[in-house]
Motif scaffolding. Structure first.
Motif, PDB file in Angstrom:
ATOM      1  N   LEU A 145      65.655 -20.849  33.601  1.00 35.33           N
ATOM      2  CA  LEU A 145      65.270 -19.833  32.608  1.00 35.33           C
ATOM      3  C   LEU A 145      65.930 -20.110  31.256  1.00 35.33           C
ATOM      4  O   LEU A 145      65.295 -19.978  30.215  1.00 35.33           O
ATOM      5  N   LEU A 146      67.185 -20.528  31.338  1.00 42.14           N
ATOM      6  CA  LEU A 146      67.921 -20.841  30.106  1.00 42.14           C
ATOM      7  C   LEU A 146      67.282 -22.048  29.406  1.00 42.14           C
ATOM      8  O   LEU A 146      67.080 -22.055  28.185  1.00 42.14           O
ATOM      9  N   THR A 147      66.942 -23.060  30.201  1.00 41.44           N
ATOM     10  CA  THR A 147      66.292 -24.256  29.647  1.00 41.44           C
ATOM     11  C   THR A 147      64.979 -23.882  28.969  1.00 41.44           C
ATOM     12  O   THR A 147      64.694 -24.322  27.849  1.00 41.44           O
ATOM     13  N   ILE A 148      64.219 -23.046  29.653  1.00 39.75           N
ATOM     14  CA  ILE A 148      62.914 -22.639  29.106  1.00 39.75           C
ATOM     15  C   ILE A 148      63.097 -21.842  27.813  1.00 39.75           C
ATOM     16  O   ILE A 148      62.380 -22.065  26.836  1.00 39.75           O
ATOM     17  N   SER A 149      64.090 -20.946  27.821  1.00 39.72           N
ATOM     18  CA  SER A 149      64.283 -20.129  26.616  1.00 39.72           C
ATOM     19  C   SER A 149      64.782 -20.984  25.443  1.00 39.72           C
ATOM     20  O   SER A 149      64.533 -20.650  24.289  1.00 39.72           O
ATOM     21  N   ARG A 150      65.482 -22.071  25.741  1.00 33.68           N
ATOM     22  CA  ARG A 150      65.908 -22.970  24.658  1.00 33.68           C
ATOM     23  C   ARG A 150      64.714 -23.796  24.161  1.00 33.68           C
ATOM     24  O   ARG A 150      64.581 -24.039  22.967  1.00 33.68           O
ATOM     25  N   ALA A 151      63.883 -24.223  25.110  1.00 37.48           N
ATOM     26  CA  ALA A 151      62.752 -25.088  24.751  1.00 37.48           C
ATOM     27  C   ALA A 151      61.649 -24.313  24.031  1.00 37.48           C
ATOM     28  O   ALA A 151      61.055 -24.802  23.077  1.00 37.48           O
ATOM     29  N   PHE A 152      61.392 -23.120  24.512  1.00 35.10           N
ATOM     30  CA  PHE A 152      60.297 -22.310  23.970  1.00 35.10           C
ATOM     31  C   PHE A 152      60.863 -20.916  23.722  1.00 35.10           C
ATOM     32  O   PHE A 152      60.675 -20.005  24.522  1.00 35.10           O
ATOM     33  N   PRO A 153      61.603 -20.759  22.609  1.00 32.47           N
ATOM     34  CA  PRO A 153      62.360 -19.515  22.434  1.00 32.47           C
ATOM     35  C   PRO A 153      61.481 -18.287  22.259  1.00 32.47           C
ATOM     36  O   PRO A 153      60.332 -18.377  21.844  1.00 32.47           O
ATOM     37  N   VAL A 154      62.107 -17.171  22.586  1.00 29.86           N
ATOM     38  CA  VAL A 154      61.417 -15.880  22.453  1.00 29.86           C
ATOM     39  C   VAL A 154      61.379 -15.467  20.976  1.00 29.86           C
ATOM     40  O   VAL A 154      60.400 -14.912  20.501  1.00 29.86           O
ATOM     41  N   ASN A 193      55.432 -18.463  34.234  1.00 28.97           N
ATOM     42  CA  ASN A 193      54.524 -18.130  33.149  1.00 28.97           C
ATOM     43  C   ASN A 193      54.862 -18.906  31.872  1.00 28.97           C
ATOM     44  O   ASN A 193      53.970 -19.423  31.184  1.00 28.97           O
ATOM     45  N   ARG A 194      56.163 -18.991  31.580  1.00 26.25           N
ATOM     46  CA  ARG A 194      56.598 -19.727  30.378  1.00 26.25           C
ATOM     47  C   ARG A 194      56.250 -21.210  30.513  1.00 26.25           C
ATOM     48  O   ARG A 194      55.902 -21.858  29.535  1.00 26.25           O
ATOM     49  N   LEU A 195      56.369 -21.717  31.734  1.00 25.32           N
ATOM     50  CA  LEU A 195      56.014 -23.139  31.945  1.00 25.32           C
ATOM     51  C   LEU A 195      54.554 -23.389  31.619  1.00 25.32           C
ATOM     52  O   LEU A 195      54.201 -24.398  31.012  1.00 25.32           O
ATOM     53  N   LYS A 196      53.733 -22.448  32.030  1.00 25.30           N
ATOM     54  CA  LYS A 196      52.295 -22.577  31.738  1.00 25.30           C
ATOM     55  C   LYS A 196      52.062 -22.543  30.227  1.00 25.30           C
ATOM     56  O   LYS A 196      51.246 -23.296  29.697  1.00 25.30           O
ATOM     57  N   GLU A 197      52.776 -21.642  29.557  1.00 30.10           N
ATOM     58  CA  GLU A 197      52.635 -21.543  28.098  1.00 30.10           C
ATOM     59  C   GLU A 197      53.110 -22.836  27.422  1.00 30.10           C
ATOM     60  O   GLU A 197      52.494 -23.300  26.461  1.00 30.10           O
ATOM     61  N   ILE A 198      54.199 -23.392  27.950  1.00 30.48           N
ATOM     62  CA  ILE A 198      54.714 -24.649  27.380  1.00 30.48           C
ATOM     63  C   ILE A 198      53.693 -25.770  27.596  1.00 30.48           C
ATOM     64  O   ILE A 198      53.415 -26.547  26.677  1.00 30.48           O
ATOM     65  N   GLN A 199      53.146 -25.825  28.797  1.00 27.84           N
ATOM     66  CA  GLN A 199      52.144 -26.861  29.069  1.00 27.84           C
ATOM     67  C   GLN A 199      50.939 -26.714  28.143  1.00 27.84           C
ATOM     68  O   GLN A 199      50.402 -27.696  27.643  1.00 27.84           O
ATOM     69  N   SER A 200      50.554 -25.464  27.937  1.00 31.04           N
ATOM     70  CA  SER A 200      49.421 -25.208  27.053  1.00 31.04           C
ATOM     71  C   SER A 200      49.765 -25.633  25.617  1.00 31.04           C
ATOM     72  O   SER A 200      48.931 -26.231  24.923  1.00 31.04           O
ATOM     73  N   TYR A 201      50.993 -25.342  25.198  1.00 28.29           N
ATOM     74  CA  TYR A 201      51.418 -25.717  23.841  1.00 28.29           C
ATOM     75  C   TYR A 201      51.471 -27.236  23.703  1.00 28.29           C
ATOM     76  O   TYR A 201      50.993 -27.801  22.712  1.00 28.29           O
ATOM     77  N   LEU A 202      52.032 -27.882  24.728  1.00 28.85           N
ATOM     78  CA  LEU A 202      52.157 -29.344  24.656  1.00 28.85           C
ATOM     79  C   LEU A 202      50.790 -30.037  24.657  1.00 28.85           C
ATOM     80  O   LEU A 202      50.638 -31.105  24.077  1.00 28.85           O
ATOM     81  N   SER A 203      49.831 -29.394  25.303  1.00 26.39           N
ATOM     82  CA  SER A 203      48.491 -30.005  25.341  1.00 26.39           C
ATOM     83  C   SER A 203      47.844 -30.018  23.954  1.00 26.39           C
ATOM     84  O   SER A 203      46.922 -30.789  23.700  1.00 26.39           O
ATOM     85  N   THR A 204      48.324 -29.138  23.064  1.00 26.55           N
ATOM     86  CA  THR A 204      47.743 -29.108  21.709  1.00 26.55           C
ATOM     87  C   THR A 204      48.504 -30.052  20.761  1.00 26.55           C
ATOM     88  O   THR A 204      48.104 -30.220  19.623  1.00 26.55           O
TER      89      THR A 204
END
Lengths: 248, 179
Positions: free
Chosen positions: A85-94, B80-91
């Motif tokens: 979760l921490l990795t995700i929040s750093r990669a794609f922040p809120v 859910n965030r992983l899906k959003e990241i994948q969607s973002y990376l695809s663009t």
């Protein structure tokens, strides 16, 4: 008088009991009784039984989904989940992460041999009114950072490659005049931030396990986070070392 | 005192009638028994159904999942965030890969002077003293564009020859449009 009437009924019974009409009449009465019982008892009971059977099947399915969900969630390691979760929040922040964005740009610049001379970005709304992160559905907000980078075309390419491997995630939107003659280029980079979307989840919805694609992405992001943290540690160490008074 | 019916039946019963009467009586009894047995059967089937036990099991499983609510929410957010990241990376267009590919294609007698990127368009200024080198680059990019479908369009916007400029005899402006 009563005895006479009773007598006459008995008389009629004995007179007609062995006749075809009497048997037919009894059969018809029985059919009516059977129809009444069927309509009022048998058919409703049967319908109830059918409904219960359907409900039993549906309940069995729901139990299976619930048990599978429990099994899946129990199998997830708590520490790993927190770390992910921490990795995700750093990669794609809120929310907009300026520090992370600058860190990614500068470390990519150092790695590629590009010198970042100037940078500018539109700040916009830094934080929401509430400090609590509410799960709301909104569009991605973007921090656009424009940098003036000095380096040749190959350096610029390396810079973009390194930036694409770093977190927070970013997107190079525009490069103008990446030149070897004046050795500079204006690069526009977008860093996205997106609030947590509202989760449409009910307990009887099957939770899907992570796919191999998800795991691969996690591995990449974790690696990027580890290198970012290592770089930050190094910078902190260098800064603290340089602030120490010289022993000589 | 017992009463005895001494009256004769109005009609005599033939053997055929007797059979019909018997059949009708059997049918009556049969239908009554059938309805009764089916009613009793369905009653017992509904009365002793496994549904209450299953509903208890469901409540138990639901309570168990409730106790894991926080972890479940975190897991779902992560997913859910992983899906959003994948969607973002695809663009995200991999410009670095395009430039890397061009760098691989190029040969020593050539240099990339300028790079401009916007949307799906990559504009490169390439210079070389050798006309053959430029020709090789263009042919190579053309082959890649046709075979691997790496580029949607490859345009040679400008070709200049500047004999007086040492080391930059031929300057070519290439425009590559990504798919």
């Amino acid at each position: 008088m009563e005895s006479h009437r009773s007598k006459s009924l008995m008389t009629y019974y004995y007179e007609f009991k062995d006749t075809k009409i009497f048997a037919l009449l009894v059969f018809l009465v029985t059919l009516v009784i059977c129809a009444y019982l069927s309509m009022n008892f048998l058919i409703p009971q049967f319908q109830k039984w059918m409904e219960m059977n359907g409900e039993i099947e549906a309940t069995k399915e729901r139990i299976q989904v619930l048990e599978d969900n429990v099994k899946l969630i129990r199998s997830v390691d708590d520490e790993e989940l927190e770390s992910n979760l921490l990795t995700i929040s750093r990669a794609f922040p809120v929310e907009k992460d300026f520090g992370g964005a600058m860190q990614a740009i500068l470390s990519s610049a150092v790695g590629s041999g590009v010198s970042v001379d100037k940078f500018s970005f539109a700040v916009g709304e830094v934080s929401t009114k509430s400090a609590v992160i509410a799960p709301v559905v909104t569009n991605t907000s973007v921090t656009e950072i424009i940098i003036k980078a000095t380096g040749n075309a190959i350096n610029i390419k390396d810079f973009m490659k390194l930036l694409s491997e770093r977190i927070p995630l970013s997107k190079v939107m525009l490069i103008e005049g990446g030149s070897t003659t004046d050795q500079s280029a204006k690069i526009t980079i977008d860093f996205p931030a997106q609030p947590i979307a509202d989760l449409a989840f009910t307990k009887t919805t099957a939770i899907q396990p992570l796919t191999q694609q998800d795991r691969d992405l996690f591995a990449k992001l974790t690696q990027a986070r580890a290198s970012a943290e290592a770089e930050l540690d190094l910078q902190t160490k260098v800064a603290s070392d340089s602030s120490l008074p010289s022993p000589f | 005192m017992n009463e005895i019916n001494l009256l004769p039946p109005k009609k005599r019963i033939s053997t055929e009638d007797s059979k019909s009467i018997r059949t009708l009586r059997l049918l009556s009894l049969g239908s009554l028994l059938l309805v009764a047995s089916l009613s009793i059967g369905t009653f017992f089937m509904t009365a002793f159904s496994s549904l209450p036990k299953l509903q208890e099991d469901e409540k138990r499983a639901s309570a168990e999942l409730d106790s894991l609510r926080e972890k479940t929410t975190k897991y779902l957010i992560a997913q859910n965030r992983l899906k959003e990241i994948q969607s973002y990376l695809s663009t995200r267009l991999d410009y670095a890969k395009v430039l890397e590919d061009m760098e691989d294609t190029s040969i020593q007698e050539m240099s990339f002077d300028t790079v401009d990127l916007q949307d799906k368009q990559v504009t490169l200024t390439v210079s070389s003293t050798s006309l053959l080198a430029i020709n090789t680059l263009i042919n190579s990019l053309k082959d890649k564009s046709e075979s691997a479908k790496l580029y949607k369009r490859l345009t040679l916007s400008k070709w200049e020859h500047n004999g007086s400029d040492v080391g930059k005899g031929h300057v070519v402006l290439l425009q590559v449009t990504l798919p």
